[in-house]
Design an enzyme around this catalytic site. Structure first.
Site, PDB file in Angstrom:
ATOM      1  N   ASN B  97       0.814  -1.228   0.000  1.00  0.00           N
ATOM      2  CA  ASN B  97       0.000   0.000   0.000  1.00  0.00           C
ATOM      3  C   ASN B  97       0.843   1.272   0.000  1.00  0.00           C
ATOM      4  OD1 ASN B  97      -2.612  -0.921  -0.251  1.00  0.00           O
ATOM      5  ND2 ASN B  97      -2.985  -1.067   1.950  1.00  0.00           N
ATOM      6  N   TYR B 329      -3.809  -9.231   5.722  1.00  0.00           N
ATOM      7  CA  TYR B 329      -3.479  -8.779   4.379  1.00  0.00           C
ATOM      8  C   TYR B 329      -2.114  -8.073   4.274  1.00  0.00           C
ATOM      9  CZ  TYR B 329      -8.343  -9.956   3.597  1.00  0.00           C
ATOM     10  OH  TYR B 329      -9.536 -10.631   3.516  1.00  0.00           O
ATOM     11  N   HIS B 330      -1.476  -7.835   5.398  1.00  0.00           N
ATOM     12  CA  HIS B 330      -0.102  -7.298   5.409  1.00  0.00           C
ATOM     13  C   HIS B 330       0.049  -6.018   4.608  1.00  0.00           C
ATOM     14  CE1 HIS B 330      -0.018 -11.770   5.676  1.00  0.00           C
ATOM     15  NE2 HIS B 330       0.619 -11.462   6.784  1.00  0.00           N
ATOM     16  N   CYS B 331      -1.015  -5.197   4.604  1.00  0.00           N
ATOM     17  CA  CYS B 331      -0.985  -3.920   3.863  1.00  0.00           C
ATOM     18  C   CYS B 331      -0.654  -4.119   2.393  1.00  0.00           C
ATOM     19  CB  CYS B 331       0.039  -2.947   4.470  1.00  0.00           C
ATOM     20  SG  CYS B 331      -0.318  -2.507   6.167  1.00  0.00           S
ATOM     21  N   ALA B 332      -1.013  -5.273   1.843  1.00  0.00           N
ATOM     22  CA  ALA B 332      -0.682  -5.567   0.447  1.00  0.00           C
ATOM     23  C   ALA B 332      -1.838  -6.304  -0.233  1.00  0.00           C
ATOM     24  CB  ALA B 332       0.606  -6.389   0.372  1.00  0.00           C
TER      25      ALA B 332
END
Lengths: 83, 374
Positions: B97, B329-332
């Site tokens: 992100n 979601y690991h900012c991805a």
């Protein structure tokens, strides 16, 4: 008498100092007098008079973006040498 | 605690990092501001840090090394220098992100080149198709923070160079783990955090810049004070305000550690940890592991899912057993879309050189125990 090699960027001055050091020329980081610092807040390398010629050549050959070089006499009066 | 969340931030730092930061709080002023000893000492340390980073990442000169707050800050500078409303921008399907959101914020026209994880050839094919749409910018993640997938960044850099497309590389998960060579990648910018693989404190990052770029933040730079605009020269152009000297001092020690240990040795240690983790995970029923089938395509990061337990629940259970991982979601989101792991996301293990095989065996035992309880 001594010389001041004036840079706008501290990092450029530091890199130049390292280059001079590797060539055996000692320099000392100073803030130049406000009168010779056109845009304010410059950084200068103070070098001894006897090192000037070699230092100036090294700086020029290495293409360092210096602002100016000043000769400063015993009374503290600065005269621009090269622009 | 067994700490397997190094992709978020490294908790165990080399000796000297914390001490350097603490010493800086007590003894260092801001470089380039005063002409007193404390400012001079700060200037020496910040230059030494730049010099070390320039050497490690083959930057043209120390002034091309810009200190930032983190990789996100670095990426914002880079992206907002080169992208504006409508700029056709080619990215991989594994961008974080910190790439996607700045591009969305400026209104760039985003083209996504994707493939399943670890399929480098397919990604390259899609990237070439993307380049045929004549983007004005490309941004690519060196290593996926979700899957540890090492993207074919060098090949992508050649493709971009051949077509004159400026390239930004997100080296957040690569710096300190594998060779990141600015000159070889022919990138406009390479962004990285200081607090992950480089073992610096949080609040540090590095942007290696080829040229000037647009300013992202303006303020005092300790240079050209009478000029009402930010300096045109690096690094001052992108370093407005007081430097984070406790951070930079700690980062310097982290960089020295990486340089002393050597990238080859770091890579070897991490590859062994990865192999051990894959071996354990693949021996547990009901676990799906996302892994590269060919050597050299995965960093020390591995994602997995459990058949009968959601990622967040599993991470919480592991935390209860003293194992720190990350889930979700690991900012991805793009990475999960590419891999088909939406909804739910994955559980991620990420290692550093300070982890051990014993920790991996203990983790596997705890995971089996948790799954038996369901």
């Amino acid at each position: 008498m001594h010389y001041l090699i004036v840079f706008r960027s501290l990092t450029y001055a530091q890199r130049a100092a390292k280059t001079l050091e590797r060539a055996g020329i000692l320099s000392y980081m100073v803030r130049p007098p406000i009168e010779i610092s056109e845009k304010g807040c410059s950084h200068a390398l103070k070098i001894r008079a006897e090192s000037y010629a070699k230092a100036a050549k090294l700086i020029r050959d290495a293409g360092f973006a210096y602002e100016a070089i000043y000769r400063v006499d015993g009374a503290g009066k600065a005269e621009e040498v090269i622009r | 605690m067994i700490y397997f969340d190094n992709a978020a931030t490294t908790l165990i730092k080399p000796a000297g990092v914390a001490e350097a930061s603490a010493r800086a709080v007590r003894t260092l002023a801001d470089p380039g501001r005063g002409s007193h000893k404390a400012a001079g000492k700060a200037a020496e340390i910040s230059y030494a840090c730049r010099e070390t980073a320039a050497r490690l990442f083959s930057a043209p000169a120390p002034e091309n090394v810009i200190f930032t707050m983190n990789a996100t800050h670095a990426l914002n500078i880079a992206i907002k220098s080169l992208a504006e409303r409508g700029t056709p921008t080619l990215i991989s399907g594994y961008e974080h992100n910190s790439v996607l959101r700045p591009l969305k914020a400026v209104g760039a026209d985003i083209i996504i080149a994707s493939s399943q994880p670890f399929e480098q050839e397919k990604l390259l094919e899609d990237f070439i198709r993307g380049l045929d749409r004549r983007p004005k910018l490309a941004v690519v993640n060196f290593v996926s923070n979700v899957f540890g997938y090492i993207l074919p960044v060098e090949e992508i850099s050649h493709l971009c160079a051949d077509r004159g497309v400026p390239l930004i590389v997100d080296a957040s998960q690569a710096a300190g783990h594998m060779k990141v060579d600015f000159s070889a990648l022919n990138a406009e910018f390479i962004a990285m955090p200081g607090h992950k693989g480089l073992f610096g404190p949080q609040g540090t990052g590095i942007l290696i810049a080829s040229g000037k770029g647009k300013t992202f933040m303006e303020g005092g730079s300790g240079s050209n004070s009478l000029d009402e605009f930010m300096p045109s020269f690096l690094p001052d152009r992108h370093e407005a305000g007081t430097h984070n000297m406790p951070g930079i001092s700690g980062l310097y020690e982290g960089l020295r550690f990486v340089e002393r240990l050597g990238i080859e040795r770091i890579r070897k240690i991490e590859d062994e940890l990865l192999e051990a983790a894959l071996y354990e995970l693949e021996s547990i029923d009901g676990i799906r592991v996302f892994r590269a089938r060919k050597p050299g395509r995965q960093s020390a990061v591995v994602s997995f899912t459990a058949q009968n337990l959601g990622a967040n629940e599993l991470a919480e259970a592991l935390s209860g057993e003293g194992v720190a991982v990350r889930a979700g979601y690991h900012c991805a989101p793009l990475a999960h879309r590419s891999a088909g792991t939406e909804p739910g996301g994955t559980v991620r293990l990420s290692f550093s050189v300070f982890n051990t095989q014993w920790e991996i065996e203990r983790f596997a035992a705890k995971l089996r125990h948790i799954l038996k309880r369901i």
